[in-house]
Scaffold this active site. Structure first.
Site, PDB file in Angstrom:
ATOM      1  N   GLY A  45     -97.860 111.072-128.682  1.00 23.62           N
ATOM      2  CA  GLY A  45     -98.475 110.393-129.316  1.00 23.62           C
ATOM      3  C   GLY A  45     -99.952 111.179-129.362  1.00 23.62           C
ATOM      4  N   GLN A  50    -108.407 112.759-128.710  1.00 26.85           N
ATOM      5  CA  GLN A  50    -108.272 114.108-128.263  1.00 26.85           C
ATOM      6  C   GLN A  50    -108.673 115.107-128.789  1.00 26.85           C
ATOM      7  OE1 GLN A  50    -103.797 112.110-126.931  1.00 26.85           O
ATOM      8  NE2 GLN A  50    -104.373 113.843-125.451  1.00 26.85           N
ATOM      9  N   CYS A 107     -99.342 114.394-120.674  1.00 29.36           N
ATOM     10  CA  CYS A 107    -100.692 113.770-121.655  1.00 29.36           C
ATOM     11  C   CYS A 107    -100.961 115.334-122.490  1.00 29.36           C
ATOM     12  CB  CYS A 107    -101.867 113.273-120.894  1.00 29.36           C
ATOM     13  SG  CYS A 107    -102.946 113.615-121.898  1.00 29.36           S
ATOM     14  N   LEU A 108    -101.168 114.979-123.545  1.00 25.65           N
ATOM     15  CA  LEU A 108    -101.452 116.659-124.201  1.00 25.65           C
ATOM     16  C   LEU A 108    -102.528 117.357-124.233  1.00 25.65           C
ATOM     17  CD1 LEU A 108    -100.076 115.847-127.892  1.00 25.65           C
ATOM     18  CD2 LEU A 108     -99.205 117.453-126.296  1.00 25.65           C
ATOM     19  N   HIS A 149    -101.068 103.722-122.985  1.00 26.92           N
ATOM     20  CA  HIS A 149    -101.126 105.155-122.514  1.00 26.92           C
ATOM     21  C   HIS A 149    -102.561 105.782-123.970  1.00 26.92           C
ATOM     22  CE1 HIS A 149    -101.148 109.678-120.648  1.00 26.92           C
ATOM     23  NE2 HIS A 149    -101.610 109.718-122.320  1.00 26.92           N
ATOM     24  N   GLU A 150    -102.092 105.766-125.136  1.00 27.55           N
ATOM     25  CA  GLU A 150    -103.091 105.843-126.646  1.00 27.55           C
ATOM     26  C   GLU A 150    -104.374 104.866-126.390  1.00 27.55           C
ATOM     27  OE1 GLU A 150    -102.640 108.801-126.988  1.00 27.55           O
ATOM     28  OE2 GLU A 150    -100.820 109.096-126.771  1.00 27.55           O
ATOM     29  N   HIS A 153    -106.977 106.051-123.303  1.00 27.83           N
ATOM     30  CA  HIS A 153    -107.723 107.425-124.106  1.00 27.83           C
ATOM     31  C   HIS A 153    -108.385 106.781-125.606  1.00 27.83           C
ATOM     32  CE1 HIS A 153    -105.540 110.864-122.802  1.00 27.83           C
ATOM     33  NE2 HIS A 153    -104.661 110.593-123.940  1.00 27.83           N
TER      34      HIS A 153
HETATM   35 ZN    ZN Z   1    -102.735 110.919-123.042  1.00 20.98          ZN
END
Ligand code: ZN
Length: 183
Positions: A45, A50, A107-108, A149-150, A153
């Site tokens: 995701g 991000q 998380c990236l 989660h996304e 963000h």
């Molecule tokens: Zn994330």
């Protein structure tokens, strides 16, 4: 084009995304780039924040695991994760149900960090596609978790916010290192 993934503590990660009213070529290009960037980073995701863009656009792909949900309905019809992924969505509205469950997440924007995050098991997500279609996605498991989660963000919320106080304490050094390196 692969874009640079913004690491914690970049302030853009704390910005609430603007609602997207018109999907133009720039938004389409952004979504394409985000897919390329996410696959390159082996994520499941990615949110626009991000890659440094505070807008309500995110992508999720959990199609590698057809068994990661116990049910999936899209506009009331039974689907598989492969039918709907990669899911590119804007302006999400989520409703939750079911017990709260703790699972490990990554998380990236936080390389190498994992931690248990407690979330409601089930989600009913009302999303808009880039073609302006409304999708109501009802699901659980990893797909529900990734959508939550996304969407977090997109409103400036991060998975570290939802960790237990014990886990937050345990990752203090990691976060300090990230702030020194990228702050
Ligand atoms: Zn994330």
């Amino acid at each position: 084009m692969i874009r640079k993934i913004v690491p914690y503590p970049d302030p853009v990660l704390r910005q609430s995304g603007a609602k997207i009213d018109v999907v133009d070529d720039e938004i389409r290009r952004l979504a394409r780039d985000m897919l390329e960037t996410m696959y390159d980073a082996r994520g499941i995701g990615l949110a626009a924040q991000q890659v440094g863009v505070p807008m309500q656009l995110a992508i999720v792909d959990v199609s590698f695991d057809g068994e990661c949900v116990s049910y999936l309905r899209v506009n009331g019809e039974e689907k598989s994760t492969a039918d709907i992924c990669p899911l590119i969505f804007i302006n999400p509205v989520l409703e939750f149900s079911g017990p709260r469950v703790a699972e490990n997440e990554g998380c990236l924007s936080f390389p190498d960090l994992r931690g248990e995050v407690t979330r409601p098991e089930e989600v009913r997500a009302t999303l808009t596609t880039l073609d302006g279609e409304t999708l109501v996605i009802e699901t659980d498991g990893l797909f529900s978790r990734a959508i939550q989660h996304e969407t977090d963000h997109l409103f400036g919320r991060l998975f570290i916010d939802r960790m237990s106080s014990a886990r937050k304490h345990a990752i203090k050094g990691y976060l300090r290192d990230m702030r020194e390196r990228y702050g």
